[in-house]
Design a protein around this motif. Structure first.
Motif, PDB file in Angstrom:
ATOM      1  N   GLN A  18      33.535 -27.211 -51.578  1.00 18.68           N
ATOM      2  CA  GLN A  18      34.588 -28.002 -50.954  1.00 18.68           C
ATOM      3  C   GLN A  18      34.148 -29.458 -50.755  1.00 18.68           C
ATOM      4  OE1 GLN A  18      37.641 -26.931 -50.397  1.00 18.68           O
ATOM      5  NE2 GLN A  18      38.289 -28.940 -49.609  1.00 18.68           N
ATOM      6  N   GLU A  19      32.891 -29.666 -50.366  1.00 15.23           N
ATOM      7  CA  GLU A  19      32.394 -31.024 -50.182  1.00 15.23           C
ATOM      8  C   GLU A  19      32.381 -31.794 -51.508  1.00 15.23           C
ATOM      9  OE1 GLU A  19      31.656 -32.805 -47.645  1.00 15.23           O
ATOM     10  OE2 GLU A  19      31.967 -31.286 -46.096  1.00 15.23           O
ATOM     11  N   GLU A  20      31.951 -31.142 -52.583  1.00 12.82           N
ATOM     12  CA  GLU A  20      31.943 -31.797 -53.893  1.00 12.82           C
ATOM     13  C   GLU A  20      33.352 -32.123 -54.357  1.00 12.82           C
ATOM     14  OE1 GLU A  20      29.609 -32.893 -56.027  1.00 12.82           O
ATOM     15  OE2 GLU A  20      28.168 -32.609 -54.405  1.00 12.82           O
ATOM     16  N   PHE A  21      34.290 -31.237 -54.085  1.00 10.67           N
ATOM     17  CA  PHE A  21      35.682 -31.497 -54.461  1.00 10.67           C
ATOM     18  C   PHE A  21      36.241 -32.690 -53.686  1.00 10.67           C
ATOM     19  CE2 PHE A  21      40.217 -30.812 -53.611  1.00 10.67           C
ATOM     20  CZ  PHE A  21      40.710 -30.842 -54.913  1.00 10.67           C
ATOM     21  N   ASN A  22      35.962 -32.743 -52.399  1.00 16.92           N
ATOM     22  CA  ASN A  22      36.450 -33.865 -51.596  1.00 16.92           C
ATOM     23  C   ASN A  22      35.845 -35.192 -52.048  1.00 16.92           C
ATOM     24  OD1 ASN A  22      37.918 -32.022 -50.087  1.00 16.92           O
ATOM     25  ND2 ASN A  22      36.342 -31.823 -48.500  1.00 16.92           N
TER      26      ASN A  22
ATOM     27  N   TRP B 249      20.959 -48.297 -31.919  1.00 15.85           N
ATOM     28  CA  TRP B 249      20.733 -47.869 -33.308  1.00 15.85           C
ATOM     29  C   TRP B 249      20.694 -46.350 -33.323  1.00 15.85           C
ATOM     30  CZ3 TRP B 249      19.897 -51.333 -37.404  1.00 15.85           C
ATOM     31  CH2 TRP B 249      19.632 -50.745 -38.629  1.00 15.85           C
ATOM     32  N   ASN B 250      21.746 -45.757 -33.838  1.00 11.99           N
ATOM     33  CA  ASN B 250      21.868 -44.304 -33.851  1.00 11.99           C
ATOM     34  C   ASN B 250      21.592 -43.781 -35.251  1.00 11.99           C
ATOM     35  OD1 ASN B 250      22.672 -44.265 -31.121  1.00 11.99           O
ATOM     36  ND2 ASN B 250      24.802 -44.691 -31.713  1.00 11.99           N
ATOM     37  N   ASP B 251      20.581 -42.979 -35.370  1.00  9.87           N
ATOM     38  CA  ASP B 251      20.244 -42.376 -36.653  1.00  9.87           C
ATOM     39  C   ASP B 251      20.840 -40.973 -36.700  1.00  9.87           C
ATOM     40  OD1 ASP B 251      19.213 -41.972 -39.114  1.00  9.87           O
ATOM     41  OD2 ASP B 251      17.162 -41.537 -38.432  1.00  9.87           O
ATOM     42  N   ARG B 252      21.238 -40.571 -37.890  1.00  8.37           N
ATOM     43  CA  ARG B 252      21.780 -39.224 -38.019  1.00  8.37           C
ATOM     44  C   ARG B 252      20.642 -38.206 -37.935  1.00  8.37           C
ATOM     45  NH1 ARG B 252      20.927 -37.421 -43.245  1.00  8.37           N
ATOM     46  NH2 ARG B 252      20.532 -39.040 -44.804  1.00  8.37           N
ATOM     47  N   ILE B 253      21.018 -36.998 -37.508  1.00  6.37           N
ATOM     48  CA  ILE B 253      20.021 -35.958 -37.267  1.00  6.37           C
ATOM     49  C   ILE B 253      19.978 -34.970 -38.423  1.00  6.37           C
ATOM     50  CG2 ILE B 253      19.322 -34.115 -35.703  1.00  6.37           C
ATOM     51  CD1 ILE B 253      20.673 -35.653 -33.455  1.00  6.37           C
ATOM     52  N   THR B 254      21.137 -34.548 -38.880  1.00  5.97           N
ATOM     53  CA  THR B 254      21.182 -33.548 -39.943  1.00  5.97           C
ATOM     54  C   THR B 254      21.452 -34.233 -41.278  1.00  5.97           C
ATOM     55  OG1 THR B 254      23.526 -33.184 -39.497  1.00  5.97           O
ATOM     56  CG2 THR B 254      21.944 -31.777 -38.340  1.00  5.97           C
ATOM     57  N   ASP B 255      21.939 -33.443 -42.246  1.00 11.16           N
ATOM     58  CA  ASP B 255      22.150 -33.973 -43.593  1.00 11.16           C
ATOM     59  C   ASP B 255      23.351 -34.908 -43.627  1.00 11.16           C
ATOM     60  OD1 ASP B 255      24.649 -32.282 -44.575  1.00 11.16           O
ATOM     61  OD2 ASP B 255      23.282 -30.912 -43.506  1.00 11.16           O
ATOM     62  N   GLN B 256      23.506 -35.599 -44.765  1.00 15.63           N
ATOM     63  CA  GLN B 256      24.538 -36.621 -44.891  1.00 15.63           C
ATOM     64  C   GLN B 256      25.936 -36.038 -45.024  1.00 15.63           C
ATOM     65  OE1 GLN B 256      23.834 -38.796 -48.488  1.00 15.63           O
ATOM     66  NE2 GLN B 256      23.275 -36.979 -49.658  1.00 15.63           N
ATOM     67  N   TRP B 257      26.079 -34.746 -45.312  1.00 16.41           N
ATOM     68  CA  TRP B 257      27.406 -34.145 -45.372  1.00 16.41           C
ATOM     69  C   TRP B 257      27.879 -33.707 -43.982  1.00 16.41           C
ATOM     70  CZ3 TRP B 257      23.901 -33.311 -49.322  1.00 16.41           C
ATOM     71  CH2 TRP B 257      24.316 -33.730 -50.586  1.00 16.41           C
ATOM     72  N   SER B 258      26.977 -33.097 -43.231  1.00 16.32           N
ATOM     73  CA  SER B 258      27.349 -32.649 -41.891  1.00 16.32           C
ATOM     74  C   SER B 258      27.492 -33.811 -40.922  1.00 16.32           C
ATOM     75  CB  SER B 258      26.305 -31.651 -41.357  1.00 16.32           C
ATOM     76  OG  SER B 258      26.185 -30.553 -42.235  1.00 16.32           O
TER      77      SER B 258
ATOM     78  N   HIS C 294      22.876 -17.124 -51.804  1.00 18.15           N
ATOM     79  CA  HIS C 294      24.051 -17.869 -52.263  1.00 18.15           C
ATOM     80  C   HIS C 294      24.305 -19.066 -51.347  1.00 18.15           C
ATOM     81  CE1 HIS C 294      25.048 -14.800 -55.234  1.00 18.15           C
ATOM     82  NE2 HIS C 294      24.868 -13.875 -54.283  1.00 18.15           N
ATOM     83  N   GLU C 295      23.247 -19.830 -51.099  1.00 18.91           N
ATOM     84  CA  GLU C 295      23.329 -20.995 -50.229  1.00 18.91           C
ATOM     85  C   GLU C 295      22.624 -22.178 -50.889  1.00 18.91           C
ATOM     86  OE1 GLU C 295      23.170 -18.564 -45.962  1.00 18.91           O
ATOM     87  OE2 GLU C 295      21.433 -19.698 -46.702  1.00 18.91           O
ATOM     88  N   TYR C 296      22.941 -23.361 -50.384  1.00 20.87           N
ATOM     89  CA  TYR C 296      22.320 -24.593 -50.847  1.00 20.87           C
ATOM     90  C   TYR C 296      21.467 -25.160 -49.716  1.00 20.87           C
ATOM     91  CZ  TYR C 296      25.329 -24.665 -54.968  1.00 20.87           C
ATOM     92  OH  TYR C 296      25.942 -24.371 -56.150  1.00 20.87           O
ATOM     93  N   ASN C 297      20.171 -25.289 -49.968  1.00 20.52           N
ATOM     94  CA  ASN C 297      19.244 -25.842 -48.991  1.00 20.52           C
ATOM     95  C   ASN C 297      19.098 -27.344 -49.227  1.00 20.52           C
ATOM     96  OD1 ASN C 297      18.787 -23.250 -47.978  1.00 20.52           O
ATOM     97  ND2 ASN C 297      17.131 -22.886 -49.457  1.00 20.52           N
TER      98      ASN C 297
END
Length: 578
Positions: free
Chosen positions: A130-134, A68-77, A104-107
């Protein structure tokens, strides 16, 4: 981990500063040394804690076959696997994205309450855009794909292919596509009711009824080629008939003579004001084209009607035309010949009704059509009951009075005589022992002219009719059928005197013995006997409510055959008399 994240942010800011002459590799080296020191101190603290508590940490002996592998960072990365085996995050994990206007960053934060569930991360403005566009592009194409797949799904009836050039030439294609939509509900039931009432015959104690109900809401769209279309809407619970529509339409090509053929619910809209079109038609309509000449023909039946409404002083004004023979049949009845003969005299000085009679009690009996078991009795109804001038004058004579009463003639006295005890038995009324001496000459009593016997007659409730206690007539809420029987028994006062016609249920006659009552309507229509005059023929239904006396106008017109027109008088002259 939070400290490392803060140091990383600090290094990025130092690199972006232009007035500090420090190489990038030097800064990274310094930060790396600091991080190693922090991690070493944390490791020592955990090690000392482990020694103090004598805890032994060992590697697991076995590994899971499906780790069972859980992600470490956010769901986009680090996107999470969408397999159904991996459940989504619980509802107490709050995901939030906050914009930092300074950098000029998103936390990106994932918290449980006030604590971080996963390490916070950040994205630059360009990365987030770019992520929102994709993601928007992916959702758009997925939606288009779902729509195309839904259009390709086969319905209840698959498309049919009919070969042949003739079929293609007539209908503009070789496919037959019929798509039904809606629902159909059928309900079957059997209702069995048993009433162990000793007053009822054995065969009437059990009633069995079959219940069948249907609810259909159907919409059918059919295409045969490109020219022929079928549209049908049917709903069994529709409030109006015009809501159920059916239309068959054939549309030709632009260069053909037959432009359109419609069958079913059609319309004929006209732009002129001299001849108005209609929208509620059922029939056949064709549109033909001969060069520049367009020909439209229609053969139909009009399902609706147009009506002009005039409103004056806040009230609606309508005009009604009623024929004299359109009175309400089998609904309004006089209670005796006395009330029919004195009706005009009582209304001579309106609004004062000149009548000394006041009906205080009445019981109305009708044929039991709905198999009701409560408030039922066996009755024998006589035409001459309570009449001072009886129709069967060969054996019945009046006692000298002119008011309706059971003692107005000798009928009721004979019926209660010793020789007519079987008159109370409903099964023996028609026999000679039941109606002696009236069955033979000179009276020759017969049914339905002189009397009617009715088993299990139903007693009407007071809200099923309206009684005029002074003029002596009743108005039923529902008109009777031609073969139904109507009988009454009533009591009225004239001054201090009490008169009674027929037997009431409170006079001591116990069931199943029959009650002797007054007959108002028999099961056969005979215009030569007196009870025909008891049905009122002067009440008309114009289909309007809340009529006002103001501006009410009544015209009685007579159609003169000689002139061929309606006149407001009856022409009586030399020619008419002869």
């Amino acid at each position: 981990m939070a400290a490392i994240f803060i140091l990383q942010r600090f290094v990025n800011k130092l690199i972006n500063l232009k007035n500090i002459n420090i190489a990038n590799w030097q800064l990274h080296l310094i930060v790396s040394l600091i991080c190693c020191g922090i991690l070493g101190s944390i490791t020592n603290s955990f090690a000392s804690t482990s020694l103090k508590t004598n805890l032994l940490v060992q590697e697991p002996d076995t590994l899971l076959p499906y780790p069972w592998n859980d992600r470490i960072t956010d769901q986009w990365s680090n996107p999470f696997d969408n397999h159904p085996l991996y459940m989504s995050d619980p509802s107490n994990i709050e995901n939030s994205i906050q914009y930092d206007p300074k950098n000029h960053e998103y936390n990106i934060y994932e918290k449980i309450g006030d604590r971080f569930f996963r390490n916070p991360s950040y994205m630059t403005f360009q990365e987030y855009t770019q992520e929102e566009f994709n993601r928007s592009t992916k959702n758009y194409w997925k939606q288009k794909s779902d729509q195309e797949n839904a259009a390709k799904r086969k319905g209840l009836i698959p498309k049919l292919y009919v070969g042949g050039k003739a079929f293609d030439r007539i209908f503009g294609g070789n496919t037959v596509d019929i798509r039904p939509q809606g629902s159909a509900e059928l309900i079957f039931g059997l209702q069995i009711q048993r009433n162990d009432n000793p007053a009822l015959p054995e065969r009437q104690r059990r009633n069995t009824n079959f219940d069948f109900q249907q609810k259909i809401q159907m919409n059918v769209i059919g295409n045969i080629g490109d020219k022929l279309k079928l549209q049908t809407n049917y709903n069994t619970e529709a409030s109006f008939e015009f809501e159920n529509r059916m239309k068959l339409e054939y549309t030709g090509y632009e260069d053909e003579i037959i432009q359109k053929i419609e069958a079913g619910n059609v319309t004929l809209p006209l732009t002129g004001t001299l001849i108005q079109g209609s929208q509620s038609l059922f029939g056949l309509k064709t549109e033909l084209r001969f060069g520049r000449l367009n020909v439209t023909t229609i053969f139909s039946q009009q399902k609706g009607q147009s009506q002009n409404i005039q409103v004056k002083n806040g009230a609606q004004t309508n005009e009604f035309q009623i024929q004299c023979d359109e009175y309400e049949v089998n609904k309004h009845y006089f209670l005796s010949q006395y009330f029919a003969d004195n009706y005009d005299n009582a209304l001579r000085n309106l609004p004062v009704i000149q009548s000394q009679i006041n009906i205080t009690r009445i019981e109305v009996w009708v044929t039991n059509r709905n198999s009701t078991t409560s408030n039922t009795r066996n009755i024998v109804a006589f035409q001459d009951m309570g009449e001072p001038n009886p129709y069967a004058s060969g054996v019945l004579v009046g006692t000298g009075g002119n008011l309706p009463d059971s003692a107005a003639n000798n009928l009721y006295m004979f019926l209660r005589g010793v020789g007519l005890q079987n008159i109370r038995d409903i099964t023996k009324v028609s026999t000679s022992s039941g109606l002696l001496p009236f069955a033979g000459p000179p009276a020759n009593f017969s049914s339905p002219t002189d009397y009617e016997k009715l088993a299990d007659a139903r007693l009407l409730q007071s809200n099923e009719y309206t009684l005029n206690s002074q003029l002596g007539y009743i108005s039923l809420n529902r008109g009777l059928n031609a073969d139904e029987i109507l009988a009454v028994a009533f009591e009225y006062t004239v001054g201090n005197q009490i008169h009674r016609v027929g037997e009431l249920t409170t006079q001591g006659v116990q069931p199943p013995q029959a009650l002797l009552v007054k007959l108002l309507k028999s099961r056969n229509v005979n215009t030569t006997i007196p009870i025909w005059d008891l049905m009122m023929k002067n009440v008309y239904n114009i289909g309007a409510y809340q009529l006002s006396r103001q501006d009410f106008k009544l015209d009685i017109l007579y159609y003169d055959d000689n002139t061929g027109s309606w006149v407001n008088y009856i022409p009586v002259g030399k020619d008419e008399v002869n």
